[in-house]
Design an enzyme around this catalytic site. Structure first.
Site, PDB file in Angstrom:
ATOM      1  N   LYS A 193       0.813  -1.212   0.000  1.00  0.00           N
ATOM      2  CA  LYS A 193       0.000   0.000   0.000  1.00  0.00           C
ATOM      3  C   LYS A 193       0.847   1.263   0.000  1.00  0.00           C
ATOM      4  CE  LYS A 193      -4.343  -1.807   1.827  1.00  0.00           C
ATOM      5  NZ  LYS A 193      -5.341  -1.753   2.914  1.00  0.00           N
TER       6      LYS A 193
ATOM      7  N   ARG B  28      -3.647  -9.918   5.542  1.00  0.00           N
ATOM      8  CA  ARG B  28      -4.214  -9.970   4.190  1.00  0.00           C
ATOM      9  C   ARG B  28      -3.139  -9.493   3.221  1.00  0.00           C
ATOM     10  NH1 ARG B  28      -6.853  -6.679   0.440  1.00  0.00           N
ATOM     11  NH2 ARG B  28      -8.506  -7.734  -0.739  1.00  0.00           N
TER      12      ARG B  28
END
Length: 285
Positions: free
Chosen positions: A227, A261
């Site tokens: 991210k 995740r």
């Protein structure tokens, strides 16, 4: 020390005392990390087989890209994509524990009732579909309750909090109570790194991640994989962010995350094993 949690997946208790790794399967053309996109049966099969071979405990499949500025997708298109992906998973890995990444109640119901999906992972925390909470409670499946400010299309336009930690805690307190009142038993908290958060917000939440399980008595899912909280700090692209992901995954594990995740399963599995080994050596010097 890792707190012992369990969740009921298709009638079997999954023990979260050892953190679990959730591998991402995107049946989308526009997810932010190109390496996770799969749109054909062969590509989905290869992706699923790779994730399982590398040690994924859960497969998280999504048919709606939630990257900042992503195009909206109709429920019909989302269902069509998910039917393709879930059909492949049921064929090549019929015993896989499947989580579905959706904020739509009707989509969630279809995936559970038609394909046996075991977990619903909702980026909106029920904010984008008022029927989501009653639906997951009726279905009796574990629910990943994520915090997001705004919508995927606009969440990063100008995120603002007076106190991000307080605001997210109050959000979870309210939402968890709503779910409990409906009879939902298995709730997993996700602070929503990158979803309506500034860079500083993300690292504030990471610094206090261990407070979420201690305050709420619920397992926490951490989704930091590739991210912008990594790429902005390091000045790199998502394709170059595996090492940074491993570093932050390790920090999340030391702060009590029960589920990671990730796009890259093997490095995450290795991080879990190493953090567990380090914890055992501290406990038993």
């Amino acid at each position: 020390m890792q707190t012992t949690y369990t969740i009921n997946v298709n009638g079997t208790l999954m023990d979260l005392s050892t953190p679990r790794v959730m591998g991402i399967v995107n049946v989308t053309p526009d997810s932010f990390f190109a390496g996770s996109r799969t749109q054909t049966e062969d590509a989905i099969a290869r992706r699923v087989e790779q994730l399982v071979a590398e040690g994924a405990d859960i497969l998280d499949i999504g048919g709606y890209s939630s990257r900042p500025g992503a195009a909206d997708v109709s429920p019909e298109e989302e269902c069509e994509r998910l039917r393709l992906g879930l059909g492949v998973i049921s064929r090549v890995c019929p015993d896989a524990v499947v989580s579905v990444d959706t904020f739509r109640a009707d989509v969630a119901r279809m995936c559970v009732e038609e394909y046996g999906a075991a977990i619903i992972n909702d980026i909106s925390g029920g904010e984008l579909d008022a029927e989501m909470f009653p639906t997951v409670a009726r279905l009796g499946v574990p629910y990943v309750l994520m915090h997001m400010q705004g919508t995927p299309q606009h969440m990063q336009d100008a995120p603002h909090y007076d106190d991000v930690l307080r605001d997210v805690f109050l959000y979870f307190a309210r939402k968890v109570q709503q779910l409990r009142d409906l009879g939902e038993k298995d709730i997993i908290l996700d602070p929503g790194f990158g979803f309506g958060k500034t860079l500083e917000d993300n690292y504030t939440l990471l610094a206090h991640l261990d407070e979420f399980p201690s305050v709420f008595g619920l397992p926490v899912l951490a989704g930091v994989s590739r991210k912008s909280m990594i790429t902005k700090v390091l000045g790199i692209t998502p394709a170059e962010a595996l090492n940074g992901t491993s570093v932050l995954n390790t920090l999340c594990l030391t702060k009590g995350a029960s589920i990671l995740r990730v796009h890259d399963v093997r490095p995450a599995v290795e991080a879990v094993r190493l953090v567990q080994a380090a914890g055992r050596s501290v406990t038993n010097p």
